[in-house]
Design a protein around this motif. Sequence first.
Motif, PDB file in Angstrom:
ATOM      1  N   THR A 149       0.823  -1.207   0.000  1.00 42.84           N
ATOM      2  CA  THR A 149       0.000   0.000   0.000  1.00 42.84           C
ATOM      3  C   THR A 149       0.858   1.258   0.000  1.00 42.84           C
ATOM      4  OG1 THR A 149      -1.785  -1.149   1.171  1.00 42.84           O
ATOM      5  CG2 THR A 149      -1.802   1.246   1.244  1.00 42.84           C
ATOM      6  N   GLU A 150       1.873   1.268   0.842  1.00 41.72           N
ATOM      7  CA  GLU A 150       2.774   2.424   0.885  1.00 41.72           C
ATOM      8  C   GLU A 150       3.502   2.601  -0.444  1.00 41.72           C
ATOM      9  OE1 GLU A 150       5.257   1.559   4.193  1.00 41.72           O
ATOM     10  OE2 GLU A 150       3.784   2.182   5.697  1.00 41.72           O
ATOM     11  N   ALA A 151       3.877   1.480  -1.071  1.00 41.81           N
ATOM     12  CA  ALA A 151       4.552   1.557  -2.370  1.00 41.81           C
ATOM     13  C   ALA A 151       3.607   2.121  -3.430  1.00 41.81           C
ATOM     14  CB  ALA A 151       5.065   0.183  -2.776  1.00 41.81           C
ATOM     15  N   GLN A 152       2.339   1.685  -3.425  1.00 39.60           N
ATOM     16  CA  GLN A 152       1.365   2.206  -4.385  1.00 39.60           C
ATOM     17  C   GLN A 152       1.213   3.713  -4.245  1.00 39.60           C
ATOM     18  OE1 GLN A 152      -2.066  -0.178  -3.389  1.00 39.60           O
ATOM     19  NE2 GLN A 152      -1.702  -1.611  -5.052  1.00 39.60           N
ATOM     20  N   GLN A 153       1.128   4.176  -3.000  1.00 42.29           N
ATOM     21  CA  GLN A 153       0.971   5.610  -2.771  1.00 42.29           C
ATOM     22  C   GLN A 153       2.203   6.387  -3.241  1.00 42.29           C
ATOM     23  OE1 GLN A 153       0.209   5.606   1.445  1.00 42.29           O
ATOM     24  NE2 GLN A 153      -1.972   5.120   1.214  1.00 42.29           N
ATOM     25  N   SER A 154       3.386   5.863  -2.954  1.00 45.44           N
ATOM     26  CA  SER A 154       4.601   6.567  -3.357  1.00 45.44           C
ATOM     27  C   SER A 154       4.774   6.558  -4.871  1.00 45.44           C
ATOM     28  CB  SER A 154       5.824   5.949  -2.677  1.00 45.44           C
ATOM     29  OG  SER A 154       6.010   4.600  -3.093  1.00 45.44           O
ATOM     30  N   LEU A 155       4.387   5.469  -5.527  1.00 45.39           N
ATOM     31  CA  LEU A 155       4.478   5.408  -6.988  1.00 45.39           C
ATOM     32  C   LEU A 155       3.495   6.385  -7.633  1.00 45.39           C
ATOM     33  CD1 LEU A 155       4.795   1.543  -7.466  1.00 45.39           C
ATOM     34  CD2 LEU A 155       6.523   3.236  -8.089  1.00 45.39           C
ATOM     35  N   SER A 284       3.809  -4.409 -10.848  1.00 47.61           N
ATOM     36  CA  SER A 284       2.630  -4.323 -11.716  1.00 47.61           C
ATOM     37  C   SER A 284       1.991  -2.946 -11.639  1.00 47.61           C
ATOM     38  CB  SER A 284       1.617  -5.405 -11.326  1.00 47.61           C
ATOM     39  OG  SER A 284       2.154  -6.699 -11.528  1.00 47.61           O
ATOM     40  N   VAL A 285       1.947  -2.372 -10.426  1.00 47.87           N
ATOM     41  CA  VAL A 285       1.410  -1.013 -10.277  1.00 47.87           C
ATOM     42  C   VAL A 285       2.276  -0.023 -11.059  1.00 47.87           C
ATOM     43  CG1 VAL A 285       0.980   0.847  -8.631  1.00 47.87           C
ATOM     44  CG2 VAL A 285       0.329  -1.493  -8.059  1.00 47.87           C
ATOM     45  N   ALA A 286       3.589  -0.164 -10.941  1.00 42.64           N
ATOM     46  CA  ALA A 286       4.486   0.704 -11.697  1.00 42.64           C
ATOM     47  C   ALA A 286       4.270   0.539 -13.200  1.00 42.64           C
ATOM     48  CB  ALA A 286       5.937   0.393 -11.333  1.00 42.64           C
ATOM     49  N   ALA A 287       4.033  -0.691 -13.649  1.00 41.14           N
ATOM     50  CA  ALA A 287       3.800  -0.933 -15.078  1.00 41.14           C
ATOM     51  C   ALA A 287       2.532  -0.235 -15.550  1.00 41.14           C
ATOM     52  CB  ALA A 287       3.715  -2.439 -15.347  1.00 41.14           C
ATOM     53  N   VAL A 288       1.491  -0.250 -14.718  1.00 38.75           N
ATOM     54  CA  VAL A 288       0.247   0.437 -15.077  1.00 38.75           C
ATOM     55  C   VAL A 288       0.497   1.940 -15.214  1.00 38.75           C
ATOM     56  CG1 VAL A 288      -2.045   1.068 -14.233  1.00 38.75           C
ATOM     57  CG2 VAL A 288      -1.284  -1.290 -14.080  1.00 38.75           C
ATOM     58  N   LEU A 289       1.181   2.521 -14.235  1.00 40.55           N
ATOM     59  CA  LEU A 289       1.464   3.959 -14.286  1.00 40.55           C
ATOM     60  C   LEU A 289       2.329   4.312 -15.500  1.00 40.55           C
ATOM     61  CD1 LEU A 289       2.141   4.577 -10.492  1.00 40.55           C
ATOM     62  CD2 LEU A 289       0.144   5.308 -11.799  1.00 40.55           C
ATOM     63  N   LEU A 290       3.334   3.502 -15.765  1.00 40.03           N
ATOM     64  CA  LEU A 290       4.191   3.767 -16.921  1.00 40.03           C
ATOM     65  C   LEU A 290       3.436   3.583 -18.236  1.00 40.03           C
ATOM     66  CD1 LEU A 290       7.471   2.075 -15.649  1.00 40.03           C
ATOM     67  CD2 LEU A 290       7.079   4.528 -15.973  1.00 40.03           C
ATOM     68  N   SER A 291       2.468   2.664 -18.252  1.00 40.99           N
ATOM     69  CA  SER A 291       1.626   2.502 -19.443  1.00 40.99           C
ATOM     70  C   SER A 291       0.877   3.795 -19.734  1.00 40.99           C
ATOM     71  CB  SER A 291       0.626   1.353 -19.233  1.00 40.99           C
ATOM     72  OG  SER A 291       1.272   0.116 -19.126  1.00 40.99           O
ATOM     73  N   LEU A 292       0.359   4.409 -18.673  1.00 39.96           N
ATOM     74  CA  LEU A 292      -0.369   5.660 -18.858  1.00 39.96           C
ATOM     75  C   LEU A 292       0.579   6.798 -19.241  1.00 39.96           C
ATOM     76  CD1 LEU A 292      -2.741   5.381 -15.780  1.00 39.96           C
ATOM     77  CD2 LEU A 292      -3.298   4.915 -18.164  1.00 39.96           C
ATOM     78  N   LEU A 293       1.758   6.818 -18.636  1.00 36.70           N
ATOM     79  CA  LEU A 293       2.706   7.900 -18.895  1.00 36.70           C
ATOM     80  C   LEU A 293       3.313   7.824 -20.286  1.00 36.70           C
ATOM     81  CD1 LEU A 293       4.533   7.933 -15.441  1.00 36.70           C
ATOM     82  CD2 LEU A 293       2.936   9.650 -16.309  1.00 36.70           C
ATOM     83  N   THR A 294       3.402   6.634 -20.848  1.00 30.22           N
ATOM     84  CA  THR A 294       3.990   6.474 -22.182  1.00 30.22           C
ATOM     85  C   THR A 294       2.929   6.341 -23.259  1.00 30.22           C
ATOM     86  OG1 THR A 294       4.126   4.064 -21.857  1.00 30.22           O
ATOM     87  CG2 THR A 294       6.063   5.377 -21.296  1.00 30.22           C
ATOM     88  N   GLY A 295       1.645   6.396 -22.870  1.00 26.85           N
ATOM     89  CA  GLY A 295       0.559   6.212 -23.829  1.00 26.85           C
ATOM     90  C   GLY A 295       0.280   7.449 -24.659  1.00 26.85           C
ATOM     91  N   GLU A 296      -0.779   7.360 -25.415  1.00 24.30           N
ATOM     92  CA  GLU A 296      -1.120   8.425 -26.352  1.00 24.30           C
ATOM     93  C   GLU A 296      -1.484   9.733 -25.642  1.00 24.30           C
ATOM     94  OE1 GLU A 296      -3.007   5.702 -29.930  1.00 24.30           O
ATOM     95  OE2 GLU A 296      -4.272   6.996 -28.712  1.00 24.30           O
ATOM     96  N   HIS A 297      -1.988   9.623 -24.392  1.00 22.73           N
ATOM     97  CA  HIS A 297      -2.436  10.830 -23.720  1.00 22.73           C
ATOM     98  C   HIS A 297      -1.268  11.730 -23.329  1.00 22.73           C
ATOM     99  CE1 HIS A 297      -1.254   8.140 -20.563  1.00 22.73           C
ATOM    100  NE2 HIS A 297      -1.393   9.078 -19.649  1.00 22.73           N
TER     101      HIS A 297
END
Length: 511
Positions: A149-155, A284-297
């Motif tokens: 949980t703490e890692a999710q918040q910090s990421l 996996s949480v980091a991968a989701v965030l990076l997916s959004l950061l590198t996506g079309e948006h």
Amino acid sequence: MPDPAVPPTPPVALSALLAREDLGLRQIAGPRDTNTVIHWAHTSEMADPYPYLLGGELLLSAGVHIPEAAGSGTYFDDYVSRIVAAGGAALGFGLAPVHDTVPRALVESCDTYELPLLEVPPQTTFSGVARAVWQLMAQARHAELRRVTEAQQSLAAAASRPDPVRAVLRQLAQRIGGWAVLYGPEGAESASAGRAPDGQGPEAASAGRAVEIAAAGREPGDVVRGALAGLAAVVRPSGPGTPTSATDTAAGTHLAAYALGAGQGFVLGVAAPHRDTGDHTIASVAAVLLSLLTGEHQSGSGAARSSALVRLLLGAEPEAVAPLLGSGGWLVVHGSPGAQPCDPVAAAALGAALGSPLVDLARDVVRVLVPADREPAPQPGWTLGVSAPATAREWPVADTQAARALSRARATRTPLHRHGTHRPALTDLLSPGEAEAHARALLAPLTPPLAETLRTWLSLHGSWDRTAVALAVHRNTVRQRIARCAALLGTDLDDPDVRMELWFALRHGER
């Protein structure tokens, strides 16, 4: 030794169990390795416990199975070797009521086969030992959940910083105690936060077409770097059947690679000296965030979409801002997670999996606006309802279609239900105006909640249970509402002709 089929809970250090003063356990044989862990406790008085062990157990026995002449033969060697062969982690021998002391031959066999042997005092029951194991597991599980949980918040906080990709990678590397790297789809290196290997400065890296575009943490050696780059190539999209993640080990280092959901060939690589239970979740949480950061948006089209959303909030008509979102039609997808409530990270992950950053998170449903040329597929852990393709002007209707499709998916227990396309039928012989006028007149006595209940009930062939699931109400509430509909309409809902006419009216009344 076979790998134990471990449960989804953190293991317990044998030293932590020995430290419990209330148990009074004492190790009298075998290696005193502080890294020894157990995954569960199991009691057995079988002379050959091998068939009953999964691996990783603390096997508890009072020695009922030991014959009187066991000390003069190979009985204990055979017994201990079978425990070791099954993957047993340790043996606990209970004193009383059968034996006053631990047999000397058993102690020698455990030393020979390097199996930790614990003496269980008479006042300590085997159930008490098992309960202590589960208590320690629960404590470890709680600590692991808190760490995740703490890692999710910090990421999530790192993703909002000015240089979000590097910030997320740095936070991930810190949380797993290793190295995190983002591999690009084309191979050219644009930046690196990690220490370059000897003789590989920025100029050499560019000349060598290095594949990482950003990295963080203490960089590993060339062997691990090469193995991780090869693992990233395994998950990079190359056609149907390509895995989305993969793991490996090189030079004593645990490796993992995750294909990012944006579908543009980016891959997250992770190298760490150890792999704890929650590390995969954190990565996996980091991968989701990076997916959004590198996506079309994050591109120019992403800025246009943000502008479109702002204009909608300021009162602009949908058709006026639709060109900013892209050409073509749209699908509205409603998603319900298997575990309530849904959190923002899970909602963003669903949007990334469906290929759209246009996500709206509500209390019990996630709405995603998806380009019509991207066919939504079922997603693990989600129940989805998909509208028919719609223009910007038709978005409100498509939203209703997706909500009803989700209700039907829930009722029929299917992972995804699409709103059916309208095919020519006998009802099309009437003009739309005449059909709507007839529908309004016939359904006038019904309130909107009653009309929706009737429509859902008819669409599910009169099933009380499925209608209750679709509407998230009790089945008795459905019965009461349908009875009320019959009374207000003054008709017999068991008559198939009546049902057909009402269905016709409900279909045309919703247009």
